[in-house]
Design a protein around this motif. Structure first.
Motif, mmCIF file in Angstrom:
data_model
loop_
_atom_site.group_PDB
_atom_site.id
_atom_site.type_symbol
_atom_site.label_atom_id
_atom_site.label_comp_id
_atom_site.label_asym_id
_atom_site.label_seq_id
_atom_site.Cartn_x
_atom_site.Cartn_y
_atom_site.Cartn_z
ATOM 1 N N GLY A 43 -16.285 -26.390 25.738
ATOM 2 C CA GLY A 43 -15.710 -25.884 24.490
ATOM 3 C C GLY A 43 -14.755 -26.838 23.796
ATOM 4 N N LYS A 44 -14.778 -28.124 24.172
ATOM 5 C CA LYS A 44 -13.844 -29.092 23.579
ATOM 6 C C LYS A 44 -14.096 -29.246 22.069
ATOM 7 C CE LYS A 44 -15.381 -32.189 26.462
ATOM 8 N NZ LYS A 44 -16.372 -31.310 27.140
ATOM 9 N N SER A 45 -15.376 -29.447 21.707
ATOM 10 C CA SER A 45 -15.687 -29.609 20.275
ATOM 11 C C SER A 45 -15.380 -28.321 19.521
ATOM 12 C CB SER A 45 -17.160 -29.956 20.080
ATOM 13 O OG SER A 45 -17.452 -31.164 20.709
ATOM 14 N N SER A 46 -15.687 -27.190 20.142
ATOM 15 C CA SER A 46 -15.411 -25.904 19.481
ATOM 16 C C SER A 46 -13.914 -25.765 19.246
ATOM 17 C CB SER A 46 -15.912 -24.746 20.347
ATOM 18 O OG SER A 46 -17.287 -24.897 20.602
ATOM 19 N N LEU A 47 -13.104 -26.131 20.236
ATOM 20 C CA LEU A 47 -11.648 -26.014 20.069
ATOM 21 C C LEU A 47 -11.167 -26.928 18.942
ATOM 22 C CD1 LEU A 47 -8.868 -24.977 20.858
ATOM 23 C CD2 LEU A 47 -8.822 -26.641 22.730
ATOM 24 N N LEU A 48 -11.689 -28.148 18.889
ATOM 25 C CA LEU A 48 -11.266 -29.061 17.802
ATOM 26 C C LEU A 48 -11.609 -28.466 16.437
ATOM 27 C CD1 LEU A 48 -12.213 -32.572 19.222
ATOM 28 C CD2 LEU A 48 -9.913 -31.726 18.726
ATOM 29 N N ARG A 49 -12.777 -27.829 16.351
ATOM 30 C CA ARG A 49 -13.174 -27.228 15.064
ATOM 31 C C ARG A 49 -12.280 -26.037 14.720
ATOM 32 N NH1 ARG A 49 -17.628 -29.171 12.833
ATOM 33 N NH2 ARG A 49 -18.128 -27.262 11.681
ATOM 34 N N TYR A 82 -10.130 -34.932 10.725
ATOM 35 C CA TYR A 82 -11.029 -34.473 11.783
ATOM 36 C C TYR A 82 -12.209 -35.432 11.872
ATOM 37 C CZ TYR A 82 -14.878 -31.807 13.793
ATOM 38 O OH TYR A 82 -15.961 -31.426 14.544
ATOM 39 N N LEU A 83 -12.396 -36.011 13.039
ATOM 40 C CA LEU A 83 -13.552 -36.879 13.266
ATOM 41 C C LEU A 83 -14.462 -36.216 14.285
ATOM 42 C CD1 LEU A 83 -12.238 -39.476 11.885
ATOM 43 C CD2 LEU A 83 -13.302 -40.671 13.769
ATOM 44 N N GLY A 84 -15.594 -35.702 13.810
ATOM 45 C CA GLY A 84 -16.517 -35.021 14.709
ATOM 46 C C GLY A 84 -17.448 -35.996 15.410
ATOM 47 N N TRP A 151 -4.318 -35.997 13.991
ATOM 48 C CA TRP A 151 -5.678 -36.509 14.135
ATOM 49 C C TRP A 151 -6.398 -35.654 15.179
ATOM 50 C CZ3 TRP A 151 -4.960 -42.593 14.685
ATOM 51 C CH2 TRP A 151 -4.488 -43.100 13.466
ATOM 52 N N LEU A 152 -7.568 -35.139 14.799
ATOM 53 C CA LEU A 152 -8.414 -34.377 15.718
ATOM 54 C C LEU A 152 -9.670 -35.203 15.950
ATOM 55 C CD1 LEU A 152 -8.073 -30.856 14.017
ATOM 56 C CD2 LEU A 152 -6.853 -31.695 16.041
ATOM 57 N N LEU A 153 -9.830 -35.711 17.151
ATOM 58 C CA LEU A 153 -10.874 -36.710 17.409
ATOM 59 C C LEU A 153 -11.840 -36.227 18.481
ATOM 60 C CD1 LEU A 153 -8.483 -39.824 17.626
ATOM 61 C CD2 LEU A 153 -9.521 -38.790 15.582
ATOM 62 N N ASP A 154 -13.125 -36.163 18.122
ATOM 63 C CA ASP A 154 -14.133 -35.712 19.077
ATOM 64 C C ASP A 154 -14.877 -36.929 19.615
ATOM 65 O OD1 ASP A 154 -15.727 -34.125 20.587
ATOM 66 O OD2 ASP A 154 -16.360 -32.811 18.949
ATOM 67 N N GLU A 155 -14.642 -37.236 20.863
ATOM 68 C CA GLU A 155 -15.280 -38.394 21.517
ATOM 69 C C GLU A 155 -15.180 -39.652 20.648
ATOM 70 O OE1 GLU A 155 -16.424 -38.387 24.477
ATOM 71 O OE2 GLU A 155 -16.884 -36.322 24.971
ATOM 72 N N PRO A 156 -13.954 -40.069 20.298
ATOM 73 C CA PRO A 156 -13.826 -41.152 19.326
ATOM 74 C C PRO A 156 -14.397 -42.482 19.787
ATOM 75 C CG PRO A 156 -11.687 -40.640 20.309
ATOM 76 C CD PRO A 156 -12.641 -39.573 20.745
ATOM 77 N N THR A 157 -14.474 -42.711 21.098
ATOM 78 C CA THR A 157 -14.864 -44.056 21.552
ATOM 79 C C THR A 157 -16.301 -44.134 22.038
ATOM 80 O OG1 THR A 157 -13.948 -43.569 23.724
ATOM 81 C CG2 THR A 157 -12.518 -44.722 22.192
ATOM 82 N N VAL A 158 -17.094 -43.095 21.820
ATOM 83 C CA VAL A 158 -18.494 -43.164 22.263
ATOM 84 C C VAL A 158 -19.191 -44.311 21.538
ATOM 85 C CG1 VAL A 158 -20.727 -42.007 22.012
ATOM 86 C CG2 VAL A 158 -18.813 -40.805 23.033
ATOM 87 N N GLY A 159 -19.812 -45.170 22.293
ATOM 88 C CA GLY A 159 -20.566 -46.292 21.709
ATOM 89 C C GLY A 159 -19.725 -47.517 21.411
#
Ligand SMILES: Nc1ncnc2c1ncn2[C@@H]1O[C@H](COP(=O)(O)OP(=O)(O)OP(=O)(O)O)[C@@H](O)[C@H]1O
Length: 200
Positions: A43-49, A82-84, A151-159
């Motif tokens: 639920g991490k992404s859901s919480l950020l949203r 917000y960075l999804g 800043w709300l960051l969802d997996e900011p460093t993927v890739g």
């Protein structure tokens, strides 16, 4: 210790008739950072949203300075970035033009923000030809445009490669030094010293 600026009280969230999380509470003072961790689907992404005001909470409250954070959604939207998971780029526009769109929304200097993520050499390339890590860096360059509170960051460093993750360190530190707060969902190490962890 500084007083809390952003507070979540007893948040609960349902998705597709399933309770994803309940009784989530935390406080953040200016300059503080919170890492959201937990298994896939926790639920991490859901919480950020929910925190961004993009998804309604089934229960609970969000407070900004002890007042209902969502009383005025435009105001709440303006105090956060917000960075999804998605990079939210227009493929046909150049890197500079993509960032220019956000600069018109938030203010800020496009070349300086490109430079912060080492993207100046790619400024004129259409976003569609950028690699996935370069696209992620371009999404992150939005953070370097203009200051804001959260800043709300969802997996900011993927890739991102190691050098790009390292470049994020000074950006995060400068934001926190001017009183900005960070909440980031991640499975990877992030350059966020002294961040607290909220495990979902
Ligand atoms: N749009 C949606 N409609 C219905 N259910 C959804 C939706 N988005 C997410 N869910 C469900 O909500 C739960 C939490 O998903 P979420 O994406 O918040 O988890 P997460 O912790 O960010 O996962 P991950 O680590 O894989 O990114 C999952 O069971 C997921 O299937």
């Amino acid at each position: 210790m500084e007083a809390a600026l952003f507070t979540a009280q007893d948040l609960a969230c349902w998705r597709a008739e399933r309770l994803v999380f309940a009784e989530i509470s935390f406080t953040l003072a200016p300059g503080e950072a919170l890492l959201l961790t937990g298994a896939n689907g926790a639920g991490k992404s859901s919480l950020l949203r929910v925190l961004a005001g993009l998804l309604p909470a089934a229960e609970g409250k969000l407070l900004w300075n002890n007042e209902d954070a969502l009383a005025d959604r435009v105001t709440h939207g303006a105090r956060l970035r917000y960075l999804g998971h998605q990079d939210a780029l227009k493929p046909a526009l150049s890197a500079a033009e993509n960032l220019g769109f956000y600069a018109r929304l938030h203010g800020g200097d496009v070349p300086a923000a490109l430079e912060a993520l080492d993207l100046l050499p790619l400024a004129d390339l259409p976003a569609r030809v950028l690699s996935s890590g370069q696209k992620r860096r371009l999404a992150l360059a939005r953070l370097a445009l203009a200051p804001c509170g959260l800043w709300l960051l969802d997996e900011p460093t993927v890739g991102l490669d190691t050098a790009s993750v390292a470049r994020l360190g000074p950006l995060l530190a400068a934001h926190r030094a001017r009183g900005g707060m960070v909440i980031a969902a991640t499975h990877l190490p992030l350059p966020l010293p002294d961040a607290r962890e909220l495990r979902l």
